[in-house]
Write an enzyme that holds these catalytic residues in place. Structure first.
Site, PDB file in Angstrom:
ATOM      1  N   GLU A 166       0.645  -1.292  -0.014  1.00 25.39           N
ATOM      2  CA  GLU A 166       0.042  -0.080   0.095  1.00 25.39           C
ATOM      3  C   GLU A 166       0.772   1.272   0.100  1.00 25.39           C
ATOM      4  O   GLU A 166       0.724   2.141   0.946  1.00 25.39           O
ATOM      5  CB  GLU A 166      -0.814  -0.004   1.386  1.00 25.39           C
ATOM      6  N   GLU A 361      -5.723  -8.346   0.848  1.00 24.32           N
ATOM      7  CA  GLU A 361      -6.299  -8.082   2.404  1.00 24.32           C
ATOM      8  C   GLU A 361      -7.689  -7.913   2.112  1.00 24.32           C
ATOM      9  O   GLU A 361      -8.030  -7.068   0.986  1.00 24.32           O
ATOM     10  CB  GLU A 361      -5.668  -6.807   2.887  1.00 24.32           C
TER      11      GLU A 361
END
Ligand SMILES: O=C(O)[C@H](O)[C@@H](O)[C@H](O)[C@H](O)CO
Length: 452
Positions: A166, A361
């Site tokens: 991320e 995720e």
């Protein structure tokens, strides 16, 4: 609700990260990270959690590996702590640190669980952070060096690798808004941090392959951006936010170009050459999905927050609350169809440039310590939405839920619980929640049914 069948060989897993779980922040030669320093600042961790204990994973990893085996999980996405392996960020390698990941990988393999390490999940070695962190081009080269060192040791047993996690969150929350480590409030002057993380990713892909590693991907946060209102300012705000959070990262990695020439012009260094490195072909592409964002024109009069973070009024966009959806304990809207939407958007935007995908995720934070039926409903609805995207032609090969156990949710501390397994932060005892049994039975049923 009967869940759809996923293809034979679909990979079922769970995710976690080093800072959020390991603890032992100064054990066996580990150096401090930017997050260790940031979390030690008064008031930075909202509930005052002592983040140095994590969930005690460094000492109790065998218990968690046994829980993964009990789930029947195919794979475990954990992260390697860069400062545990290279405390100074460059130079001397900490053998005891590497030995820990050696033991963890052996334990996973011994239990039939595939190790899938993330090399960077936000814990930059403090000396590098103090030298500028991702604003400094040199950090990218130090990262590739570290990636090569880890692969030299583990590539003989690790069949799946994740370079970075991320970069959008690190850039936005860590360098633009100052909500996360390192707490810089640079707004658009944070863009070099995005470029250098992407460069680090590309250099690491090459370093991993040079060290004999393969099956390499990265984990990017992606979500639909919905436009609030129908004014030109609203559309401009939403498009800009969409570009900054989704395409600023996906486009250079998958096409070798930034989504916008003006943005490319703001990037430091030999950008054209860097983009060749950044777009080094991947074996797969990882997506972290939680919920869409509703964005419109800035409304200085309305104090707008994003996930609880206050957005500075000078930003040319404003984030609106998404109404009409159930909310998680974290106040995030539960929008499973958003997963179908972002997957089909990626599929349409990149076509055959998009390698196979993994959901690296997805999950939700809930207070319920044990009877977490809402988490079961969340996972059911998101897996159904995932299958819908696959039926629409999106090539998804696996799903990693966030997270195996409750853990330190960054500045939220221990208050936001994402785990299938409850952690008692007094004793660090692990207690599977109802969702753990549900996910175990799902994996078992999927294997049986997909084999028929
Ligand atoms: O996506 C992220 O922000 C990180 O990858 C995780 O470390 C978080 O803990 C999780 O997503 C829940 O917020």
């Amino acid at each position: 609700m009967t869940l759809p069948i996923f293809p034979p060989g679909f990979l079922w897993g769970a995710s976690a990260s080093a800072f959020q779980t390991e603890g032992a922040v100064d054990a066996d030669g580990k150096g401090p990270s930017g997050w260790d320093a940031f979390a030690a600042l008064p008031g930075r961790i909202k509930d005052g959690t002592d983040t140095t204990r994590g969930t005690g994973f460094h000492a109790r990893y065998r218990e968690d590996v046994a829980l993964l085996a009990g789930l029947g999980a195919d794979a475990f996405r954990f992260s390697v702590s860069w400062p545990r392996v290279v405390p100074g960020g460059s130079g001397a390698v900490n053998a005891d640190g590497l030995d820990f990941y050696d033991r963890l990988v052996d334990e996973l393999c011994a239990h039939g669980v595939t190790p899938a390490p993330t090399l960077y999940h936000w814990d930059t070695p403090l000396p590098l952070e103090e030298a500028g962190g991702w604003l400094d081009r040199d950090t990218a080269y130090r990262f590739a060096e570290y990636a090569g060192i880890v692969a030299e040791r583990l590539a003989d047993r690790v069949p799946m690798w994740i370079t970075i996690n991320e970069p959008a969150e690190v850039t936005l929350l860590g360098y633009a808004l100052g909500e996360h480590a390192p707490g810089r409030t640079l707004l658009f002057d944070a863009l070099p941090a995005a470029h250098h993380q992407l460069l680090a990713h590309g250099l690491a892909v090459r370093a991993l392959r040079a060290a004999g590693a393969d099956n390499i991907g990265a984990a990017f946060s992606h979500a639909p951006v919905w436009t609030a209102g129908d004014s030109d300012e609203d559309r401009f705000g939403a498009e800009l936010y969409d570009t900054l959070t989704n395409w600023l990262f996906a486009d250079p990695v998958l096409t070798g170009r930034y989504p916008d020439e003006n943005l490319a012009a703001l990037m430091p260094g030999p950008v054209a050459d860097d983009l060749k490195v950044i777009s080094t072909p991947l074996d797969w592409y990882g997506i972290n999905y939680y919920n869409p964002t509703l964005v419109g024109a800035p409304r200085p009069e309305a104090l707008e927050t994003f996930s609880g973070y206050t957005m500075p009024p000078e930003l040319p966009f404003g984030i609106r609350e998404i109404e009409g959806y159930e909310k998680t304990g974290f106040g995030w809207p539960v929008v499973p169809e958003g997963l179908t939407e972002i997957l089909t958007t990626l599929h349409t935007r990149f076509g055959d440039r998009l390698p196979p995908l993994y959901i690296t995720e997805n999950g939700c934070a809930l207070e319920e310590p044990h009877a977490d039926d809402r988490r079961i409903a969340y996972l059911e609805s998101h897996l159904t939405a995932l299958r819908a995207a696959m039926d629409a032609g999106v090539d998804v090969r696996g799903y990693f839920t966030w997270s195996l156990t409750d853990n330190v949710e960054w500045i939220e501390g221990a208050s936001q619980r994402f785990g299938l397994v409850h952690i008692d932060y007094e004793t660090l005892a692990r207690t599977p929640k109802a969702s753990y049994a549900w996910y175990r039975d799902l994996i078992r049923a999927q294997r049986t049914r997909s084999a028929q």
